[in-house]
Write a protein that holds these residues in place. Structure first.
Motif, PDB file in Angstrom:
ATOM      1  N   SER A 104       0.830  -1.210   0.000  1.00 16.01           N
ATOM      2  CA  SER A 104       0.000   0.000   0.000  1.00 16.01           C
ATOM      3  C   SER A 104       0.858   1.252   0.000  1.00 16.01           C
ATOM      4  CB  SER A 104      -0.930   0.000   1.214  1.00 16.01           C
ATOM      5  OG  SER A 104      -1.790  -1.115   1.203  1.00 16.01           O
ATOM      6  N   LEU A 105       1.917   1.227   0.810  1.00 17.42           N
ATOM      7  CA  LEU A 105       2.799   2.388   0.883  1.00 17.42           C
ATOM      8  C   LEU A 105       3.532   2.601  -0.434  1.00 17.42           C
ATOM      9  CD1 LEU A 105       3.577   4.481   3.021  1.00 17.42           C
ATOM     10  CD2 LEU A 105       5.496   3.029   3.656  1.00 17.42           C
ATOM     11  N   LEU A 106       3.985   1.513  -1.045  1.00 19.59           N
ATOM     12  CA  LEU A 106       4.678   1.620  -2.330  1.00 19.59           C
ATOM     13  C   LEU A 106       3.730   2.142  -3.409  1.00 19.59           C
ATOM     14  CD1 LEU A 106       7.326   1.138  -3.835  1.00 19.59           C
ATOM     15  CD2 LEU A 106       6.558  -1.191  -4.310  1.00 19.59           C
ATOM     16  N   CYS A 107       2.490   1.675  -3.400  1.00 20.47           N
ATOM     17  CA  CYS A 107       1.496   2.167  -4.361  1.00 20.47           C
ATOM     18  C   CYS A 107       1.264   3.659  -4.182  1.00 20.47           C
ATOM     19  CB  CYS A 107       0.184   1.408  -4.186  1.00 20.47           C
ATOM     20  SG  CYS A 107       0.220  -0.284  -4.821  1.00 20.47           S
ATOM     21  N   GLY A 108       1.274   4.116  -2.922  1.00 24.65           N
ATOM     22  CA  GLY A 108       1.107   5.545  -2.663  1.00 24.65           C
ATOM     23  C   GLY A 108       2.225   6.370  -3.286  1.00 24.65           C
ATOM     24  N   TYR A 109       3.448   5.881  -3.170  1.00 23.57           N
ATOM     25  CA  TYR A 109       4.583   6.586  -3.775  1.00 23.57           C
ATOM     26  C   TYR A 109       4.498   6.564  -5.301  1.00 23.57           C
ATOM     27  CZ  TYR A 109       7.161   7.218   0.578  1.00 23.57           C
ATOM     28  OH  TYR A 109       7.564   7.621   1.825  1.00 23.57           O
ATOM     29  N   ILE A 110       4.045   5.449  -5.855  1.00 28.36           N
ATOM     30  CA  ILE A 110       3.906   5.346  -7.310  1.00 28.36           C
ATOM     31  C   ILE A 110       2.865   6.338  -7.820  1.00 28.36           C
ATOM     32  CG2 ILE A 110       3.174   3.847  -9.204  1.00 28.36           C
ATOM     33  CD1 ILE A 110       4.377   1.497  -7.662  1.00 28.36           C
ATOM     34  N   VAL A 111       1.749   6.452  -7.099  1.00 31.81           N
ATOM     35  CA  VAL A 111       0.699   7.406  -7.476  1.00 31.81           C
ATOM     36  C   VAL A 111       1.239   8.831  -7.435  1.00 31.81           C
ATOM     37  CG1 VAL A 111      -1.506   8.408  -6.766  1.00 31.81           C
ATOM     38  CG2 VAL A 111      -1.218   5.923  -6.776  1.00 31.81           C
ATOM     39  N   LEU A 112       1.979   9.164  -6.363  1.00 34.96           N
ATOM     40  CA  LEU A 112       2.560  10.504  -6.250  1.00 34.96           C
ATOM     41  C   LEU A 112       3.511  10.788  -7.400  1.00 34.96           C
ATOM     42  CD1 LEU A 112       3.316  10.717  -2.412  1.00 34.96           C
ATOM     43  CD2 LEU A 112       1.515  11.907  -3.677  1.00 34.96           C
ATOM     44  N   HIS A 113       4.226   9.750  -7.839  1.00 39.53           N
ATOM     45  CA  HIS A 113       5.157   9.913  -8.955  1.00 39.53           C
ATOM     46  C   HIS A 113       4.410  10.239 -10.247  1.00 39.53           C
ATOM     47  CE1 HIS A 113       8.574   9.223 -11.612  1.00 39.53           C
ATOM     48  NE2 HIS A 113       7.813   8.403 -12.324  1.00 39.53           N
ATOM     49  N   PHE A 114       3.323   9.528 -10.506  1.00 40.19           N
ATOM     50  CA  PHE A 114       2.595   9.714 -11.760  1.00 40.19           C
ATOM     51  C   PHE A 114       1.791  11.017 -11.806  1.00 40.19           C
ATOM     52  CE2 PHE A 114       3.295   5.117 -12.387  1.00 40.19           C
ATOM     53  CZ  PHE A 114       3.703   5.141 -13.713  1.00 40.19           C
ATOM     54  N   ILE A 115       1.419  11.528 -10.641  1.00 37.19           N
ATOM     55  CA  ILE A 115       0.680  12.798 -10.644  1.00 37.19           C
ATOM     56  C   ILE A 115       1.628  13.992 -10.643  1.00 37.19           C
ATOM     57  CG2 ILE A 115      -1.301  11.768  -9.497  1.00 37.19           C
ATOM     58  CD1 ILE A 115      -0.426  13.095  -6.917  1.00 37.19           C
ATOM     59  N   GLY A 116       2.930  13.698 -10.678  1.00 39.37           N
ATOM     60  CA  GLY A 116       3.912  14.769 -10.797  1.00 39.37           C
ATOM     61  C   GLY A 116       4.312  15.409  -9.495  1.00 39.37           C
ATOM     62  N   SER A 117       4.083  14.721  -8.376  1.00 39.13           N
ATOM     63  CA  SER A 117       4.475  15.266  -7.082  1.00 39.13           C
ATOM     64  C   SER A 117       5.992  15.327  -6.971  1.00 39.13           C
ATOM     65  CB  SER A 117       3.902  14.408  -5.957  1.00 39.13           C
ATOM     66  OG  SER A 117       4.295  14.906  -4.693  1.00 39.13           O
ATOM     67  N   ARG A 118       6.488  16.326  -6.269  1.00 44.77           N
ATOM     68  CA  ARG A 118       7.933  16.493  -6.110  1.00 44.77           C
ATOM     69  C   ARG A 118       8.505  15.338  -5.303  1.00 44.77           C
ATOM     70  NH1 ARG A 118      11.139  19.521  -2.316  1.00 44.77           N
ATOM     71  NH2 ARG A 118       9.192  20.101  -1.285  1.00 44.77           N
ATOM     72  N   ILE A 119       9.510  14.665  -5.864  1.00 46.13           N
ATOM     73  CA  ILE A 119      10.128  13.524  -5.209  1.00 46.13           C
ATOM     74  C   ILE A 119      11.290  14.009  -4.348  1.00 46.13           C
ATOM     75  CG2 ILE A 119      11.276  11.310  -5.530  1.00 46.13           C
ATOM     76  CD1 ILE A 119       8.359  11.371  -6.396  1.00 46.13           C
ATOM     77  N   ARG A 120      11.211  13.736  -3.073  1.00 45.09           N
ATOM     78  CA  ARG A 120      12.269  14.106  -2.137  1.00 45.09           C
ATOM     79  C   ARG A 120      13.286  12.977  -2.027  1.00 45.09           C
ATOM     80  NH1 ARG A 120       7.293  15.560  -0.236  1.00 45.09           N
ATOM     81  NH2 ARG A 120       6.985  17.764   0.241  1.00 45.09           N
ATOM     82  N   SER A 121      14.480  13.325  -1.595  1.00 47.40           N
ATOM     83  CA  SER A 121      15.528  12.325  -1.427  1.00 47.40           C
ATOM     84  C   SER A 121      15.123  11.280  -0.390  1.00 47.40           C
ATOM     85  CB  SER A 121      16.834  13.002  -1.005  1.00 47.40           C
ATOM     86  OG  SER A 121      17.290  13.876  -2.015  1.00 47.40           O
ATOM     87  N   THR A 122      14.455  11.724   0.671  1.00 54.61           N
ATOM     88  CA  THR A 122      14.001  10.781   1.692  1.00 54.61           C
ATOM     89  C   THR A 122      12.974   9.816   1.125  1.00 54.61           C
ATOM     90  OG1 THR A 122      12.464  12.505   2.430  1.00 54.61           O
ATOM     91  CG2 THR A 122      14.500  12.224   3.688  1.00 54.61           C
ATOM     92  N   ASP A 123      12.129  10.292   0.207  1.00 52.50           N
ATOM     93  CA  ASP A 123      11.137   9.414  -0.417  1.00 52.50           C
ATOM     94  C   ASP A 123      11.811   8.316  -1.227  1.00 52.50           C
ATOM     95  OD1 ASP A 123       9.054  10.882   0.629  1.00 52.50           O
ATOM     96  OD2 ASP A 123       8.864  12.177  -1.123  1.00 52.50           O
ATOM     97  N   LEU A 124      12.878   8.663  -1.937  1.00 52.84           N
ATOM     98  CA  LEU A 124      13.607   7.677  -2.729  1.00 52.84           C
ATOM     99  C   LEU A 124      14.225   6.601  -1.829  1.00 52.84           C
ATOM    100  CD1 LEU A 124      14.693   6.741  -5.456  1.00 52.84           C
ATOM    101  CD2 LEU A 124      16.643   8.282  -5.133  1.00 52.84           C
ATOM    102  N   ILE A 125      14.796   7.041  -0.711  1.00 55.01           N
ATOM    103  CA  ILE A 125      15.376   6.082   0.233  1.00 55.01           C
ATOM    104  C   ILE A 125      14.296   5.178   0.804  1.00 55.01           C
ATOM    105  CG2 ILE A 125      16.678   5.816   2.370  1.00 55.01           C
ATOM    106  CD1 ILE A 125      17.893   8.591   1.833  1.00 55.01           C
ATOM    107  N   LEU A 126      13.145   5.752   1.125  1.00 60.04           N
ATOM    108  CA  LEU A 126      12.052   4.972   1.701  1.00 60.04           C
ATOM    109  C   LEU A 126      11.500   3.953   0.703  1.00 60.04           C
ATOM    110  CD1 LEU A 126      10.152   7.741   3.699  1.00 60.04           C
ATOM    111  CD2 LEU A 126      11.486   5.844   4.626  1.00 60.04           C
ATOM    112  N   LYS A 127      11.508   4.281  -0.576  1.00 58.95           N
ATOM    113  CA  LYS A 127      11.060   3.319  -1.591  1.00 58.95           C
ATOM    114  C   LYS A 127      11.946   2.080  -1.577  1.00 58.95           C
ATOM    115  CE  LYS A 127       9.218   6.756  -4.828  1.00 58.95           C
ATOM    116  NZ  LYS A 127       9.413   7.391  -6.152  1.00 58.95           N
TER     117      LYS A 127
END
Length: 284
Positions: free
Chosen positions: A26-49
């Motif tokens: 569920s958490l990974l899907c949330g990050y994927i959705v944020l990526h496709f809607i063009g949300s700003r990707i933070r360095s911490t988000d990349l590490i968390l993925k």
């Protein structure tokens, strides 16, 4: 172990596996959705993925096979299959500790004062995140362990050396992780110290919480600190159980399932710790 004890342990492992996989997915899907809607990707988000992927790998290589064994599925008799499971579990665990260490150190650099010795790294640190994660995966994949004596893990039979040699191999494999743990402990204490000093400088902040709410990075730092502390606790417990299993043959049967439960604790709990945080407080 009695039949009722076996049933209880099996239910715990199955519940952990299902909850952990659903939480991480569920958490990974949330990050994927944020990526496709063009949300700003933070360095911490990349590490968390990467942390989520590593946690999922641990659950898939430990919890799922054990759950299948509980359901009556046949063991994995292939030596290659068993070695692959242990290898992937080791990689997942190693990347988990590496990701949390990187997350903690990155956060310390982010919240450090501009007049500190870490100030110069505030600009360069985000550029090194991708390379650091890549090296983390590669280094873990290069780690290997030869095993030569049979052990029954319930879902898989593998081989290992005699107890003393097995314990020595375990210690050697744990050595890089000890360095990671040392960095995590340093980073955690540094975060608390930096935020406590900041609190002292802000006169209008009340209370004794070392993570003041008015500080934009405080909630992210508090979550990372909690995440690191949780990992250190469960990883230390898991390492102790592994050494006991390696050294004492007569305790192996009673401890194997408990070791699986402990190994799955952090991957199961971490996605729920992460979803409690406000992503807007995370740093770039």
């Amino acid at each position: 172990m009695t039949a009722s004890s076996d049933w209880t342990v099996d239910m715990i492992i199955s519940t952990q596996t299902v909850a952990g996989i659903l939480g991480n997915f569920s958490l990974l899907c949330g990050y994927i959705v944020l990526h496709f809607i063009g949300s700003r990707i933070r360095s911490t988000d990349l590490i968390l993925k990467h942390l989520i992927v590593a946690n999922s790998l641990v659950l898939l290589c430990k919890g799922v096979p054990q759950t299948m064994a509980v359901s009556g599925w046949k063991q994995i008799h292939s030596d290659f299959g068993c070695k692959l499971l242990f290898f992937l579990h080791r990689v997942g665990t190693g990347v988990s500790i590496g990701s949390i260490c990187l997350l903690s150190v990155f956060q310390v650099i982010t919240i450090s004062p501009h007049n500190s010795r870490w100030a110069a790294l505030k600009i360069t640190a985000p550029k090194c995140v991708v390379l650091s994660l890549f090296l983390c995966w590669i280094l873990q994949m290069l780690s290997d362990k030869n095993i030569t004596k049979k052990i029954d893990f319930g879902y898989c039979s593998a081989v290992h050396h005699d107890g003393t040699r097995e314990a020595l191999c375990a210690v050697l494999l744990l050595f890089p992780d000890v360095l990671y743990l040392g960095l995590m402990l340093w980073a955690g204490s540094s975060m608390v110290l930096i935020l406590y000093r900041h609190k002292q400088q802000v006169q209008h902040i009340q209370g004794t919480d070392p993570f003041p709410r008015s500080f934009p990075e405080s909630r992210a730092s508090k979550t990372i600190f909690l995440l690191g502390s949780t990992f250190v606790y469960f990883y230390t417990l898991f390492s102790i159980f592994q050494l006991v299993v390696a050294l004492f043959d007569h305790l192996r049967c009673s401890l194997v399932n408990k070791t699986v439960i402990i190994a799955a604790c952090f991957p199961t709990v971490s996605p729920f710790l992460l979803t409690s945080r406000d992503s807007s407080d995370c740093s770039k």
